[in-house]
Design a protein around this motif. Sequence first.
Motif, PDB file in Angstrom:
ATOM      1  N   GLU A 159      -1.810  -5.956  -7.663  1.00  0.00           N
ATOM      2  CA  GLU A 159      -3.268  -5.839  -7.578  1.00  0.00           C
ATOM      3  C   GLU A 159      -3.915  -6.869  -8.491  1.00  0.00           C
ATOM      4  N   THR A 206     -13.972  -5.785 -14.322  1.00  0.00           N
ATOM      5  CA  THR A 206     -13.165  -4.667 -14.789  1.00  0.00           C
ATOM      6  C   THR A 206     -11.987  -5.209 -15.579  1.00  0.00           C
ATOM      7  N   ASP A 224     -10.870  -6.950 -10.577  1.00  0.00           N
ATOM      8  CA  ASP A 224     -12.226  -7.434 -10.342  1.00  0.00           C
ATOM      9  C   ASP A 224     -12.702  -8.105 -11.638  1.00  0.00           C
ATOM     10  N   MET A 284       0.494  -0.175  -8.949  1.00  0.00           N
ATOM     11  CA  MET A 284      -0.494   0.860  -8.697  1.00  0.00           C
ATOM     12  C   MET A 284      -0.927   1.488 -10.016  1.00  0.00           C
ATOM     13  N   HIS A 322       0.840  -1.190   0.000  1.00  0.00           N
ATOM     14  CA  HIS A 322       0.000   0.000   0.000  1.00  0.00           C
ATOM     15  C   HIS A 322       0.872   1.235   0.000  1.00  0.00           C
ATOM     16  N   THR A 367      -1.506   8.024  -1.193  1.00  0.00           N
ATOM     17  CA  THR A 367      -1.795   8.814  -2.386  1.00  0.00           C
ATOM     18  C   THR A 367      -1.086  10.148  -2.272  1.00  0.00           C
ATOM     19  N   GLN A 402      -3.583   8.257  -6.981  1.00  0.00           N
ATOM     20  CA  GLN A 402      -3.644   6.806  -7.055  1.00  0.00           C
ATOM     21  C   GLN A 402      -5.099   6.367  -7.165  1.00  0.00           C
ATOM     22  N   ILE A 403      -5.342   5.459  -8.103  1.00  0.00           N
ATOM     23  CA  ILE A 403      -6.695   4.996  -8.423  1.00  0.00           C
ATOM     24  C   ILE A 403      -6.757   3.477  -8.231  1.00  0.00           C
ATOM     25  N   PRO A 404      -7.830   2.951  -7.667  1.00  0.00           N
ATOM     26  CA  PRO A 404      -7.959   1.489  -7.591  1.00  0.00           C
ATOM     27  C   PRO A 404      -7.974   0.882  -8.990  1.00  0.00           C
ATOM     28  N   LEU A 405      -7.402  -0.270  -9.115  1.00  0.00           N
ATOM     29  CA  LEU A 405      -7.376  -0.944 -10.413  1.00  0.00           C
ATOM     30  C   LEU A 405      -8.781  -1.111 -10.977  1.00  0.00           C
ATOM     31  N   SER A 406      -9.762  -1.301 -10.098  1.00  0.00           N
ATOM     32  CA  SER A 406     -11.145  -1.492 -10.552  1.00  0.00           C
ATOM     33  C   SER A 406     -11.721  -0.237 -11.201  1.00  0.00           C
ATOM     34  N   GLN A 407     -11.073   0.933 -10.985  1.00  0.00           N
ATOM     35  CA  GLN A 407     -11.586   2.186 -11.538  1.00  0.00           C
ATOM     36  C   GLN A 407     -10.703   2.722 -12.661  1.00  0.00           C
TER      37      GLN A 407
END
Length: 366
Positions: A237, A243, A240, A362, A3, A6, A310-315
């Motif tokens: 990561e 995604t 999902d 990331m 982790h 951001t 930083q953006i979640p991989l799902s987004q």
Amino acid sequence: MAHHSTKRSKRHRAATPPARGRTVAAAALTAVAAAAGVCGTAAAAPAAGPGSGASDTDRGTVKAQIAALYRQADQLTQTFDAAQEQESALSLAVQRSQSKLQTMQADYEHQRAAIGAIAANQYRAGGVDQRLALMLADHPETFLGNEAMATRVSDQQSRKVAEVIEERRQIVQLQRAAADQLSALNQTRDTAARSRTQVTEQLHKAQSLLNTLSAPQRRAAIQADLGADPASPFTGEQPDPNTPDQNLPAPSDRARAAIEAAIADLGKPYVFGAEGPDAFDCSGLIQQAWRQAGVELPRTSSEQAQAGQQIPLSQIQPGDLVIYYAGRSHIGMYVGDGKIIHAPHPGTQVRYAPLMSMPVNMVVRV
């Protein structure tokens, strides 16, 4: 995955980049990669070795070793890129310091001449004996420290002496700062040279392994993506199942412009340390693409990882930066449809690759 907090860094509108001797550097680096024998898609003639007679296990081991060497070279390339960037900044700082020092030295000599005139006037007027006049001209700081002497000149003259003393202090301070900058510059150049040597060694090792394969196997090994690092516990990561959304558009005009710039560079060769316009390493490609979109990014993949949100991989959305591996040693740009554009490693060209072809560290939105 590990982790990371951001961080947002200030985005700069693109300007004409400072002269950094890129033409000379690119030529030198191309020569280095060419010397390693893996800059182009053609490979050297195979030496005696396993070749087509080797077992699938042996060939698989060789290909895994080649991929590991390319991953190591990729990480060392980022060290080299960082050193090159620092060298450019330090070179500019040294030049500015030396220029300022020359100006201040000239002004100081002029002011000292004025102090000499004060001393001469005082001597002719009988206010200061010859010994004290010389002290005033050559050692003004000593003069002001002598109360009896200081009382023999006017306030205006005392201020002039004080100004000369302060300018001399600033010159000494700047001389020390310039010497420190020059020392740091030499150390940075040494770091860059070591990284270049280490990369070259890794590429030579990769070429030696490639020479043990048949021509089709060599081509396949060179064109393969870097893949996961079996020696690292880092898995990155995980996406999902729903995604990435293949239908999401780029979130901004700048992102669209960066994607278009990256697409325009498809097919250009990977060259260690290159940042365009005719060849790239992974972070050089990303920096150049976003520069064309009006945004100036840092030079290395680890720095670029801090250049936005930083953006979640799902987004993930088109235009987002995708940073790979635990050490953030590789980077690509997501362009939608589950694909990135990146510059993989020596012997390849800028190309599309699956988003999950390497462990994702990331995702960053600029």
